[in-house]
Design an enzyme around this catalytic site. Structure first.
Site, PDB file in Angstrom:
ATOM      1  N   PRO A  82       0.883  -1.310  -0.071  1.00 15.12           N
ATOM      2  CA  PRO A  82      -0.086   0.237   0.149  1.00 15.12           C
ATOM      3  C   PRO A  82       1.049   1.374  -0.090  1.00 15.12           C
ATOM      4  CG  PRO A  82      -0.619  -1.277   2.030  1.00 15.12           C
ATOM      5  CD  PRO A  82       0.711  -2.100   1.155  1.00 15.12           C
ATOM      6  N   GLU A  83       0.418   2.239  -0.696  1.00 13.46           N
ATOM      7  CA  GLU A  83       1.122   3.505  -0.966  1.00 13.46           C
ATOM      8  C   GLU A  83       0.064   4.636  -0.489  1.00 13.46           C
ATOM      9  OE1 GLU A  83       3.266   4.257  -4.595  1.00 13.46           O
ATOM     10  OE2 GLU A  83       3.667   2.028  -4.780  1.00 13.46           O
TER      11      GLU A  83
END
Ligand SMILES: [Zn+2]
Length: 280
Positions: free
Chosen positions: A2-3
């Site tokens: 996840p960014e």
């Protein structure tokens, strides 16, 4: 992994469900999640806290309690936060690491296949110091101007791809959105960061924001593990300009996208729109 867009999506989903709720029961079953602190002690400390706000900086979720304490959650590789909201979640889930029962009867489940995620309980007044030491500018904040980006890159000989991944320079950009931003800005990922000039900095500033905003608008990218808190998938993976698209045509110039390594990571770019440093 996840960014910023994925973490922001999780935050936005959970905010209306969590703010104002009290943590009625907390079970943390994986000692890696809270280390070096004891998971049972952390769970006991969390019990009874009431959630005042849910914020985000970079890839950190910031759960602010009315007491002034803060729980900092980092999902790392495969962490997921799911909210039961009445729907039943699988009970015999081997990857479940923590369960928080809220005072409205709903549950927040933390699951993590690779177990790199972290929960850190921070005492009042300490969270900004902690995050300031680890994170640079927030790319979607109004204060994050072209000038700030230029300052973050000045004097750096590292490739621009590496500079974008450095959380102390710019918070929240990871492998996917770095490649997408560089394609939008028509900048080769191997260009030395400190070499970029005014118009290129401006294009990169726009590119980073546009790539992140596209990700948020599509609820993030689900490649494998990432889920929204209701168990759904993001759809950004269908709209990548370059990431993971080796051999497919660039939508601007039709040249085939190429994959190289930059900053030790798989990196996708268009060799025609983003010419290498020595071909310009
Ligand atoms: Zn192209």
């Amino acid at each position: 992994m996840p960014e910023l867009p994925e973490v922001e999506t999780v935050r936005a989903h959970l905010e209306p469900k969590l703010v104002g709720r009290r943590l009625k029961r907390v079970e943390i079953s994986d000692s890696r999640l809270t280390r070096p602190f004891d998971p049972v002690e952390t769970a006991a400390e969390l019990t009874g806290e009431r959630i005042a706000a849910l914020d985000r900086r970079g890839k950190y979720l910031i759960v602010r309690f009315e007491s002034g304490r803060v729980l900092l959650v980092h999902l790392r590789m495969t962490g997921q936060l799911l909210h039961s909201g009445g729907t039943s979640l699988p009970v015999d889930d081997a990857h479940r690491r923590a369960v928080v029962k809220l005072d409205d009867g709903s549950d927040v489940i933390y699951r993590d296949v690779r177990r790199f995620g972290t929960w850190l309980l921070v005492e009042p007044g300490e969270v900004d110091l902690y995050l300031d030491a680890r994170l640079g500018g927030e790319p979607l904040a109004r204060e994050f101007t072209r000038k700030r980006l230029a300052e973050a890159l000045a004097g750096r000989r590292a490739p621009i791809k590496a500079a974008l991944l450095d959380q102390r320079r710019l918070a929240g950009v990871g492998n996917i959105y770095a490649d997408e931003a560089l394609w939008r800005a028509r900048i080769n990922p191997l260009r030395p960061a400190g070499e970029l000039q005014g118009p290129e900095i401006a294009a990169l500033h726009r590119g980073v924001r546009a790539a992140l905003e596209a990700g948020i608008a599509r609820q993030g990218a689900t490649l494998r593990d990432y889920r929204t808190p209701d168990g759904g998938s993001g759809s950004m993976q269908h709209e990548f300009k370059v990431y993971g698209r080796a051999g497919e045509p660039c939508e601007r110039c039709r040249a085939p996208i190429e994959r190289i390594r930059a900053a030790g990571r798989g990196t996708w770019y268009c060799p025609s729109c983003q010419p290498a440093p020595d071909d310009r």
